[in-house]
Design an enzyme around this catalytic site. Structure first.
Site, mmCIF file in Angstrom:
data_model
loop_
_atom_site.group_PDB
_atom_site.id
_atom_site.type_symbol
_atom_site.label_atom_id
_atom_site.label_comp_id
_atom_site.label_asym_id
_atom_site.label_seq_id
_atom_site.Cartn_x
_atom_site.Cartn_y
_atom_site.Cartn_z
ATOM 1 N N GLU A 152 0.269 -0.806 -0.304
ATOM 2 C CA GLU A 152 0.208 0.314 0.130
ATOM 3 C C GLU A 152 0.983 1.222 -0.123
ATOM 4 O OE1 GLU A 152 -2.836 0.694 3.448
ATOM 5 O OE2 GLU A 152 -4.110 1.777 1.825
ATOM 6 N N GLU A 246 -12.732 1.783 3.993
ATOM 7 C CA GLU A 246 -11.827 1.491 4.718
ATOM 8 C C GLU A 246 -12.316 3.231 5.566
ATOM 9 O OE1 GLU A 246 -7.252 -0.024 5.887
ATOM 10 O OE2 GLU A 246 -8.057 1.822 4.921
HETATM 11 C C1 LER Z 1 -4.402 0.983 6.087
HETATM 12 O O1 LER Z 1 -4.904 0.520 4.821
HETATM 13 C C2 LER Z 1 -4.084 2.103 6.228
HETATM 14 O O2 LER Z 1 -4.386 2.658 5.085
HETATM 15 C C3 LER Z 1 -3.171 3.115 6.991
HETATM 16 O O3 LER Z 1 -3.479 4.591 6.882
HETATM 17 C C4 LER Z 1 -3.780 2.441 8.173
HETATM 18 O O4 LER Z 1 -4.635 2.767 9.187
HETATM 19 MN MN MN Z 2 -5.603 1.089 3.624
#
Ligand code: LER
Ligand code: MN
Length: 273
Positions: A152, A246
């Site tokens: 990520e 998320e």
């Molecule tokens: C995790 O996927 C993320 O985006 C981070 O900002 C942890 O919160």
């Molecule tokens: Mn994230």
């Protein structure tokens, strides 16, 4: 493209996870709203009952899109770049367990916070060397298991390595593997990218997973993020993975889950019939 929602057993109010509680019950709630998939956040694969999850997913025609591994870092301090080699080893072993879970649930496994921070390491060089070595070991297992790992791009205030999509693309290139892809997140892109649509198109088929939240990290539609631009760019690159919500569970997990679905489905499902 599939619409997914994050599920966690317990987390603080500040953590960007939507549905909270018993995993099985939350999968049922997600299916009731209409979600295609669920993203499970857990610190240890032993925390869940895998056969029961598979059974309920089959019954309700919902899948698991992804496994979030950051809780192993937050709750247990496991880091792939710890200065303590025994912690690194434990983190790699945990990642292997997550990969096995990814194989069973046929989903991608996220590498986010578990990669640790440069600032906690002796040096930039030792950080990158540990990450490269440990990632290579995890990737070997992932390739044998047919599981995709996604790394990520996280904004500069939360991460100090791989903040942008192009940094992630350049980083994964050296591993030359179909099973290592870039994971993008609208909240982070809003902070880091100069031109979000262009960055997505340049990354193309190297994008393996997408998190969505509005620019204030509340559910989509609550602030000024341009979801239409992002989703159109993802359609252009023929992205077939999940858009996983998320975001903060405000004002309540149920409202955040329902309103995300109501808002995003208009962009995802239009022109699809
Ligand atoms: C995790 O996927 C993320 O985006 C981070 O900002 C942890 O919160
Ligand atoms: Mn994230």
């Amino acid at each position: 493209m599939k619409l997914a929602i994050t599920v966690v057993n317990e987390a603080s109010q500040q953590a960007p996870f939507v549905l909270r509680g018993d995993y099985i019950e939350m999968i049922k709630d997600a299916a009731k709203i209409g979600y295609d998939a669920v993203e499970l956040h857990l610190s240890d694969p032993n925390d869940i009952n895998i056969p029961e999850i598979k059974k309920v997913c089959k019954e309700l025609d919902i899948s698991i899109s992804s496994i979030g591994t950051g809780l192993a870092y937050v709750r247990e301090g496991l880091s792939l770049t710890s200065n303590d080699m025994s912690v690194q080893k434990e983190a790699v072993n945990r990642m292997k367990d997550f990969i096995q879970l990814g194989k069973e649930l046929e989903c991608v496994v996220i590498i986010g916070l578990i990669k640790g921070l440069i600032k906690d390491n002796e040096s930039y060089e030792s950080y990158v060397s540990s990450l490269n070595n440990n990632l290579r070991e995890c990737l070997q297992i992932a390739e044998m298991s047919g599981v995709t790992l996604v790394i990520e791009a996280v904004n500069r205030y939360e991460g100090d390595f791989l903040n942008t999509i192009s940094e992630c693309v350049d980083y994964i290139e050296q591993f030359n593997s179909e099973y290592l892809k870039v994971h993008i997140d609208t909240f982070h892109m809003n902070i880091e990218e100069d031109d979000i649509g262009k960055s997505i198109i340049q990354a193309g088929n190297r994008i393996g997973h997408v998190h969505i939240a509005d620019s204030n990290r509340q559910y989509p539609g609550q602030a000024h993020y341009n979801f239409e631009e992002t989703i159109n760019a993802l359609k252009k690159i023929d992205y077939k993975g999940a858009l996983s919500a998320e975001c903060l569970s405000l004002p309540t997990p149920e409202i955040a889950a329902r309103e995300t679905y109501n808002y995003i489905r208009n962009f995802v499902y239009e022109e699809m019939v």
